[in-house]
Design a protein around this motif. Structure first.
Motif, PDB file in Angstrom:
ATOM      1  N   GLY A   9       0.688  -1.088  -0.065  1.00  0.00           N
ATOM      2  CA  GLY A   9      -0.197   0.068  -0.020  1.00  0.00           C
ATOM      3  C   GLY A   9       0.821   1.251   0.111  1.00  0.00           C
ATOM      4  O   GLY A   9       0.622   2.163   0.662  1.00  0.00           O
ATOM      5  N   GLY A  10       1.832   1.265  -0.868  1.00  0.00           N
ATOM      6  CA  GLY A  10       2.500   2.479  -0.969  1.00  0.00           C
ATOM      7  C   GLY A  10       1.847   3.361  -2.095  1.00  0.00           C
ATOM      8  O   GLY A  10       0.609   3.113  -2.344  1.00  0.00           O
ATOM      9  N   THR A  11       2.465   4.394  -2.864  1.00  0.00           N
ATOM     10  CA  THR A  11       1.716   5.264  -3.676  1.00  0.00           C
ATOM     11  C   THR A  11       0.941   4.255  -4.958  1.00  0.00           C
ATOM     12  O   THR A  11      -0.269   4.613  -5.361  1.00  0.00           O
ATOM     13  N   PHE A  12       1.657   3.331  -5.441  1.00  0.00           N
ATOM     14  CA  PHE A  12       1.189   2.581  -6.343  1.00  0.00           C
ATOM     15  C   PHE A  12       0.112   1.568  -6.028  1.00  0.00           C
ATOM     16  O   PHE A  12      -1.067   1.586  -6.471  1.00  0.00           O
ATOM     17  N   GLY A  13       0.324   0.891  -4.962  1.00  0.00           N
ATOM     18  CA  GLY A  13      -0.759   0.057  -4.335  1.00  0.00           C
ATOM     19  C   GLY A  13      -2.018   0.696  -3.727  1.00  0.00           C
ATOM     20  O   GLY A  13      -3.226   0.344  -4.155  1.00  0.00           O
ATOM     21  N   ALA A  14      -1.733   1.697  -3.041  1.00  0.00           N
ATOM     22  CA  ALA A  14      -2.865   2.345  -2.398  1.00  0.00           C
ATOM     23  C   ALA A  14      -3.811   3.097  -3.371  1.00  0.00           C
ATOM     24  O   ALA A  14      -4.901   3.254  -3.253  1.00  0.00           O
ATOM     25  N   ARG A  39       9.401   3.278   6.505  1.00  0.00           N
ATOM     26  CA  ARG A  39      10.166   2.107   5.896  1.00  0.00           C
ATOM     27  C   ARG A  39       9.706   1.914   4.320  1.00  0.00           C
ATOM     28  O   ARG A  39      10.841   1.293   3.672  1.00  0.00           O
ATOM     29  N   ALA A  40       8.610   2.205   4.077  1.00  0.00           N
ATOM     30  CA  ALA A  40       8.143   1.963   2.406  1.00  0.00           C
ATOM     31  C   ALA A  40       8.993   3.393   1.886  1.00  0.00           C
ATOM     32  O   ALA A  40       9.078   4.621   2.359  1.00  0.00           O
ATOM     33  N   THR A  41       9.047   3.194   0.777  1.00  0.00           N
ATOM     34  CA  THR A  41       9.560   4.405  -0.182  1.00  0.00           C
ATOM     35  C   THR A  41       8.624   5.433  -0.130  1.00  0.00           C
ATOM     36  O   THR A  41       9.122   6.694  -0.442  1.00  0.00           O
ATOM     37  N   SER A 192       2.402  -4.821  -5.362  1.00  0.00           N
ATOM     38  CA  SER A 192       3.131  -3.472  -5.560  1.00  0.00           C
ATOM     39  C   SER A 192       3.847  -3.355  -4.227  1.00  0.00           C
ATOM     40  O   SER A 192       3.700  -2.458  -3.324  1.00  0.00           O
ATOM     41  N   CYS A 193       5.099  -4.003  -4.209  1.00  0.00           N
ATOM     42  CA  CYS A 193       5.913  -4.229  -2.967  1.00  0.00           C
ATOM     43  C   CYS A 193       7.160  -3.220  -2.950  1.00  0.00           C
ATOM     44  O   CYS A 193       8.045  -3.845  -2.200  1.00  0.00           O
ATOM     45  N   GLY A 194       7.215  -2.217  -3.780  1.00  0.00           N
ATOM     46  CA  GLY A 194       8.335  -1.358  -3.564  1.00  0.00           C
ATOM     47  C   GLY A 194       9.799  -2.148  -3.716  1.00  0.00           C
ATOM     48  O   GLY A 194       9.956  -3.014  -4.781  1.00  0.00           O
ATOM     49  N   ARG A 298      14.904   4.986   1.207  1.00  0.00           N
ATOM     50  CA  ARG A 298      15.310   4.246   0.119  1.00  0.00           C
ATOM     51  C   ARG A 298      14.812   4.478  -1.224  1.00  0.00           C
ATOM     52  O   ARG A 298      13.580   4.990  -1.370  1.00  0.00           O
ATOM     53  N   TYR A 299      15.588   4.387  -2.245  1.00  0.00           N
ATOM     54  CA  TYR A 299      15.176   4.209  -3.610  1.00  0.00           C
ATOM     55  C   TYR A 299      15.100   2.607  -4.050  1.00  0.00           C
ATOM     56  O   TYR A 299      16.001   1.839  -3.430  1.00  0.00           O
ATOM     57  N   GLU A 300      14.249   2.398  -5.067  1.00  0.00           N
ATOM     58  CA  GLU A 300      14.294   0.939  -5.610  1.00  0.00           C
ATOM     59  C   GLU A 300      14.390   1.399  -6.964  1.00  0.00           C
ATOM     60  O   GLU A 300      13.413   1.947  -7.784  1.00  0.00           O
TER      61      GLU A 300
HETATM   62  C1  LIG Z   1      14.192  10.256  -0.938  1.00  0.00           C
HETATM   63  C2  LIG Z   1      13.203   9.888  -1.985  1.00  0.00           C
HETATM   64  C3  LIG Z   1      12.582  11.142  -2.825  1.00  0.00           C
HETATM   65  C4  LIG Z   1      11.906  10.909  -3.671  1.00  0.00           C
HETATM   66  N1  LIG Z   1      11.633  11.761  -4.451  1.00  0.00           N
HETATM   67  C5  LIG Z   1      10.656  11.691  -5.350  1.00  0.00           C
HETATM   68  C6  LIG Z   1       9.954  12.823  -5.817  1.00  0.00           C
HETATM   69  O1  LIG Z   1      10.383  14.079  -5.573  1.00  0.00           O
HETATM   70  N2  LIG Z   1       8.858  12.620  -6.640  1.00  0.00           N
HETATM   71  C7  LIG Z   1       8.551  11.534  -7.067  1.00  0.00           C
HETATM   72  O2  LIG Z   1       7.443  11.368  -7.830  1.00  0.00           O
HETATM   73  N3  LIG Z   1       9.062  10.465  -6.404  1.00  0.00           N
HETATM   74  C8  LIG Z   1       9.960  10.464  -5.671  1.00  0.00           C
HETATM   75  N4  LIG Z   1      10.434   9.432  -5.056  1.00  0.00           N
HETATM   76  C9  LIG Z   1      10.213   7.997  -5.272  1.00  0.00           C
HETATM   77  C10 LIG Z   1       8.748   7.535  -4.911  1.00  0.00           C
HETATM   78  O3  LIG Z   1       8.897   7.868  -3.668  1.00  0.00           O
HETATM   79  C11 LIG Z   1       8.891   5.949  -5.229  1.00  0.00           C
HETATM   80  O4  LIG Z   1       8.964   5.707  -6.350  1.00  0.00           O
HETATM   81  C12 LIG Z   1       7.481   5.632  -4.706  1.00  0.00           C
HETATM   82  O5  LIG Z   1       7.191   5.879  -3.444  1.00  0.00           O
HETATM   83  C13 LIG Z   1       7.447   3.809  -4.784  1.00  0.00           C
HETATM   84  O6  LIG Z   1       6.138   3.518  -4.304  1.00  0.00           O
HETATM   85  P1  LIG Z   1       5.655   2.058  -4.253  1.00  0.00           P
HETATM   86  O7  LIG Z   1       4.320   1.844  -4.018  1.00  0.00           O
HETATM   87  O8  LIG Z   1       6.277   1.310  -5.374  1.00  0.00           O
HETATM   88  O9  LIG Z   1       6.555   1.451  -2.970  1.00  0.00           O
HETATM   89  P2  LIG Z   1       6.617   1.670  -1.414  1.00  0.00           P
HETATM   90  O10 LIG Z   1       5.896   3.098  -1.067  1.00  0.00           O
HETATM   91  O11 LIG Z   1       7.800   1.189  -0.691  1.00  0.00           O
HETATM   92  O12 LIG Z   1       5.247   0.736  -1.034  1.00  0.00           O
HETATM   93  C14 LIG Z   1       5.499  -0.793  -1.102  1.00  0.00           C
HETATM   94  C15 LIG Z   1       4.851  -1.257   0.152  1.00  0.00           C
HETATM   95  O13 LIG Z   1       4.676  -2.611  -0.009  1.00  0.00           O
HETATM   96  C16 LIG Z   1       4.549  -3.267   1.470  1.00  0.00           C
HETATM   97  N5  LIG Z   1       5.043  -4.541   1.269  1.00  0.00           N
HETATM   98  C17 LIG Z   1       6.340  -5.128   0.767  1.00  0.00           C
HETATM   99  N6  LIG Z   1       6.521  -6.215   0.693  1.00  0.00           N
HETATM  100  C18 LIG Z   1       5.497  -6.837   1.170  1.00  0.00           C
HETATM  101  C19 LIG Z   1       5.117  -8.199   1.643  1.00  0.00           C
HETATM  102  N7  LIG Z   1       5.599  -9.210   1.417  1.00  0.00           N
HETATM  103  N8  LIG Z   1       3.787  -8.208   2.431  1.00  0.00           N
HETATM  104  C20 LIG Z   1       2.871  -6.981   2.788  1.00  0.00           C
HETATM  105  N9  LIG Z   1       3.312  -5.624   2.422  1.00  0.00           N
HETATM  106  C21 LIG Z   1       4.554  -5.545   1.840  1.00  0.00           C
HETATM  107  C22 LIG Z   1       5.490  -2.299   2.090  1.00  0.00           C
HETATM  108  O14 LIG Z   1       5.312  -2.387   3.401  1.00  0.00           O
HETATM  109  C23 LIG Z   1       5.052  -0.966   1.433  1.00  0.00           C
HETATM  110  O15 LIG Z   1       4.191  -0.406   2.225  1.00  0.00           O
HETATM  111  C24 LIG Z   1      11.464   9.640  -4.018  1.00  0.00           C
HETATM  112  C25 LIG Z   1      11.726   8.407  -3.219  1.00  0.00           C
HETATM  113  C26 LIG Z   1      12.581   8.608  -2.280  1.00  0.00           C
HETATM  114  C27 LIG Z   1      13.273   7.447  -1.153  1.00  0.00           C
END
Ligand SMILES: Cc1cc2nc3c(=O)[nH]c(=O)nc-3n(C[C@H](O)[C@H](O)[C@H](O)COP(=O)(O)OP(=O)(O)OC[C@H]3O[C@@H](n4cnc5c(N)ncnc54)[C@H](O)[C@@H]3O)c2cc1C
Length: 371
Positions: A9-14, A39-41, A192-194, A298-300
């Motif tokens: 439930g990061g930006t993509f999943g939520a 801890r999530a990105t 959508s697990c970052g 963290r970045y991924e």
């Molecule tokens: C310092 C920094 C600055 C950034 N600046 C920008 C910016 O200015 N503009 C921009 O657009 N983007 C920016 N980004 C990038 C952006 O934040 C990420 O690309 C985005 O937030 C990724 O989202 P996500 O949903 O993929 O991952 P995440 O937010 O990490 O969400 C993944 C979720 O999956 C959950 N999860 C993982 N594995 C499991 C499992 N096995 N079971 C249950 N839950 C699980 C985690 O707990 C987490 O909540 C930045 C990132 C960082 C770190």
């Protein structure tokens, strides 16, 4: 109506949970943490939202659409999530990334302004731009309150009927097994697990998870109402002092590897020194400003910095979504809309979101660029 299980439930999943629940799908959103956890990105206070993407019209248009959807979320949730501070791009050349962005923005009718260095200097309490050729200003770009935005997405997804489940999940065939033994099945499952994606699907997903550092300087009240900015050629970006956090400055070189489950270490003195060096150069009045805060996140990063949005090769009902590569946050709601459209054969997703080998390109910032 489909039953959709979304793990992550990061930006993509939520965003996807919010979008699908709003279209009447039966959605379960699983996460190991609370929405917006640092801890999530997607955790942390702020992220830039800007449309500039060099010559890439697809990311440009997606960011613009996302802005509209973030505003929809603001109206629905009552939370102030998007600050229209504007974003300045410091152009070192007449015909670099900023000029390409300007052409693309204009072609898509997205507001843009071309400032002289002197004009830009007037927008900051202190500014040195003798190394710059001009400044691209996106007046309708700005800053998203990231953690609050993810929390609003999750809350509004629930308000639209989605169910929220707390737990760590792993794939079991085409289904989802939680650590407490619960099995969740859906017409579709989205992972959508970052930064955790590569560990869950090592045969299909290659990501580098890295440590990135942020610094917040106490510049005083004059820095409250200034544009966010990106110095693309010097890999540095920042914002004014929002929510009394301090002036944010990030040195955006790719940091060392950091396991997704490892504790976030403190920011380092070495990166603080580099960041201070930049600040002293660009915003001289901040050279001696006290540090108000610092942190690591963290970045991924995918090999070419394009997102990963694709069906699992063996379980077509399962989708893998991530690879935000430092620029994914802003796109969340627009990506959700696109995924839904792809599922229903309305508009296919770009080929560069597919799984499989990716070329490393000139640098990790080449395809999407960060921020
Ligand atoms: C310092 C920094 C600055 C950034 N600046 C920008 C910016 O200015 N503009 C921009 O657009 N983007 C920016 N980004 C990038 C952006 O934040 C990420 O690309 C985005 O937030 C990724 O989202 P996500 O949903 O993929 O991952 P995440 O937010 O990490 O969400 C993944 C979720 O999956 C959950 N999860 C993982 N594995 C499991 C499992 N096995 N079971 C249950 N839950 C699980 C985690 O707990 C987490 O909540 C930045 C990132 C960082 C770190």
């Amino acid at each position: 109506m489909e039953r959709v299980v979304i793990v992550g439930g990061g930006t993509f999943g939520a965003s996807l949970a919010w979008w699908l629940a709003g279209r009447g799908d039966e959605v379960v959103l699983v996460d190991q943490f609370e929405p917006g956890d640092v801890r999530a990105t997607s955790g942390g206070e702020t992220r830039l939202i800007r449309c500039s993407h060099g010559a890439d019209a697809d990311y440009t248009a997606m960011a613009r659409r996302a802005r509209t959807l973030w505003k929809e979320l603001e109206r629905e949730s009552g939370a102030e999530l998007l600050l229209d501070s504007g974003v300045c791009w410091f152009a070192h050349r007449d015909d670099g990334w900023e000029a390409e962005s300007e052409r693309t923005l204009r072609a898509l009718d997205i507001p843009t302004e071309r400032w002289s260095v002197d004009e830009a200097a007037r927008r900051f309490p202190s500014f040195r731009g003798d190394d710059l050729a001009w400044v691209l200003h996106e007046p309708e770009a700005g800053v998203l309150r990231a953690q609050a935005a993810v929390q609003a997405l999750a809350k509004q997804a629930q308000a639209r009927g989605a169910r929220s489940v707390r737990g760590r999940a792993h794939p079991e065939g085409a289904a989802v097994r939680l650590d407490d033994g619960t099995l969740l099945e859906g017409d579709r499952v989205v992972w959508s697990c970052g930064g955790w994606l590569a560990g869950l699907f090592p045969e299909h997903v290659k990501l580098r998870v890295t440590q990135q550092e942020l610094f917040f300087f106490d510049g005083g009240d004059g820095w409250r109402d200034v544009p966010a900015w990106v110095d693309y050629d010097r890999a540095t970006y920042g914002t004014g002092d929002l929510d009394a956090l301090g002036v944010k400055v990030a040195w955006d070189q790719e940091g060392p590897a950091l396991d997704p489950d490892a504790d976030l270490p403190p920011a380092t003195a070495a990166t603080e020194q580099l960041t201070r060096g930049y600040v002293a150069d660009r915003f001289p009045a901040l050279a001696q400003a006290p540090l108000k805060g610092s942190k690591c996140c963290r970045y991924e990063i995918s090999a070419d910095s394009h997102f990963i949005v694709a069906p699992h090769p063996e379980h077509a009902s399962n989708w893998i979504v991530g690879g935000g590569s430092g620029h994914g946050f802003k796109h969340g709601p627009a990506m959700a809309e696109r995924i839904h459209a792809a599922w229903h054969d309305v508009t296919p997703l770009p080929a560069h979101f597919a799984l499989g080998e990716r070329s490393k390109g000139a640098s990790f910032r080449s395809a999407g660029s960060n921020f």
